[in-house]
Design a protein around this motif. Structure first.
Motif, PDB file in Angstrom:
ATOM      1  N   MET A   1      11.567  -5.044  64.786  1.00 54.23           N
ATOM      2  CA  MET A   1      12.769  -4.233  64.800  1.00 54.23           C
ATOM      3  C   MET A   1      13.120  -3.783  63.392  1.00 54.23           C
ATOM      4  N   ALA A   2      13.530  -2.553  63.305  1.00 53.13           N
ATOM      5  CA  ALA A   2      13.904  -1.987  62.014  1.00 53.13           C
ATOM      6  C   ALA A   2      15.373  -2.254  61.733  1.00 53.13           C
ATOM      7  N   GLU A   3      15.679  -2.523  60.471  1.00 56.65           N
ATOM      8  CA  GLU A   3      17.076  -2.624  60.061  1.00 56.65           C
ATOM      9  C   GLU A   3      17.442  -1.304  59.396  1.00 56.65           C
ATOM     10  N   VAL A   4      18.466  -0.641  59.934  1.00 54.37           N
ATOM     11  CA  VAL A   4      18.851   0.677  59.446  1.00 54.37           C
ATOM     12  C   VAL A   4      20.324   0.704  59.065  1.00 54.37           C
ATOM     13  N   ARG A   5      20.647   1.616  58.167  1.00 54.15           N
ATOM     14  CA  ARG A   5      22.039   1.831  57.756  1.00 54.15           C
ATOM     15  C   ARG A   5      22.586   2.973  58.602  1.00 54.15           C
ATOM     16  N   VAL A   6      23.717   2.728  59.248  1.00 57.96           N
ATOM     17  CA  VAL A   6      24.358   3.735  60.087  1.00 57.96           C
ATOM     18  C   VAL A   6      25.626   4.191  59.382  1.00 57.96           C
ATOM     19  N   LYS A   7      25.712   5.491  59.123  1.00 54.58           N
ATOM     20  CA  LYS A   7      26.891   6.060  58.475  1.00 54.58           C
ATOM     21  C   LYS A   7      27.707   6.811  59.530  1.00 54.58           C
ATOM     22  N   LEU A   8      28.992   6.515  59.547  1.00 58.91           N
ATOM     23  CA  LEU A   8      29.908   7.123  60.504  1.00 58.91           C
ATOM     24  C   LEU A   8      30.826   8.093  59.772  1.00 58.91           C
ATOM     25  N   PHE A   9      31.125   9.216  60.414  1.00 60.11           N
ATOM     26  CA  PHE A   9      31.944  10.241  59.786  1.00 60.11           C
ATOM     27  C   PHE A   9      33.144  10.592  60.654  1.00 60.11           C
ATOM     28  N   ALA A  10      34.182  11.110  60.004  1.00 57.90           N
ATOM     29  CA  ALA A  10      35.393  11.649  60.636  1.00 57.90           C
ATOM     30  C   ALA A  10      36.021  10.648  61.611  1.00 57.90           C
ATOM     31  N   ASN A  11      36.282  11.076  62.853  1.00 59.32           N
ATOM     32  CA  ASN A  11      36.992  10.208  63.801  1.00 59.32           C
ATOM     33  C   ASN A  11      36.174   8.983  64.213  1.00 59.32           C
ATOM     34  N   LEU A  12      34.864   9.030  64.077  1.00 57.81           N
ATOM     35  CA  LEU A  12      34.044   7.843  64.369  1.00 57.81           C
ATOM     36  C   LEU A  12      34.309   6.760  63.326  1.00 57.81           C
ATOM     37  N   ARG A  13      34.414   7.176  62.081  1.00 55.72           N
ATOM     38  CA  ARG A  13      34.717   6.242  60.990  1.00 55.72           C
ATOM     39  C   ARG A  13      36.080   5.602  61.214  1.00 55.72           C
ATOM     40  N   GLU A  14      37.048   6.423  61.594  1.00 52.33           N
ATOM     41  CA  GLU A  14      38.404   5.917  61.844  1.00 52.33           C
ATOM     42  C   GLU A  14      38.425   4.946  63.023  1.00 52.33           C
ATOM     43  N   ALA A  15      37.732   5.301  64.106  1.00 52.27           N
ATOM     44  CA  ALA A  15      37.734   4.456  65.307  1.00 52.27           C
ATOM     45  C   ALA A  15      37.046   3.119  65.062  1.00 52.27           C
TER      46      ALA A  15
END
Length: 96
Positions: A1-15
């Motif tokens: 399994m790969a370990e990845v960085r997930v970046k969230l933007f706008a309303n996803l970041r807020e939620a």
């Protein structure tokens, strides 16, 4: 399994209450399912429908990028991942 960085933007970041998170998975769909399990409030922002035994359908307005490439131009939610990949999840944004 790969370990990845997930970046969230706008309303996803807020939620989610965070701009980024590290998750593990073999494919983009694995990461999205882990993300929505960890932050249930964003499930309806990413998927049009997603019941336990149904195949999730990505919202048409959401863009998922793997290392800057839209998964719609790759293998969709079945796009494979490698360690240190970066996933960006971008909801529609408007303004001027």
């Amino acid at each position: 399994m790969a370990e990845v960085r997930v970046k969230l933007f706008a309303n996803l970041r807020e939620a989610a209450g965070t701009p980024e998170i590290l998750l593990s998975g073999e494919k983009v769909i694995d990461i999205l399912l882990s993300l929505t399990e960890k932050y249930p409030g964003i499930k309806n922002l990413i998927f049009e429908k997603h019941e336990k035994d149904e195949i999730p359908v990505l919202c048409g307005s959401i863009n998922i990028l793997v290392n800057g490439n839209n998964v719609r131009h790759l293998e969709g939610l079945d796009t494979g991942l490698n360690d240190s990949d970066e996933i960006g999840i971008l909801p529609p944004v408007s303004g001027g």
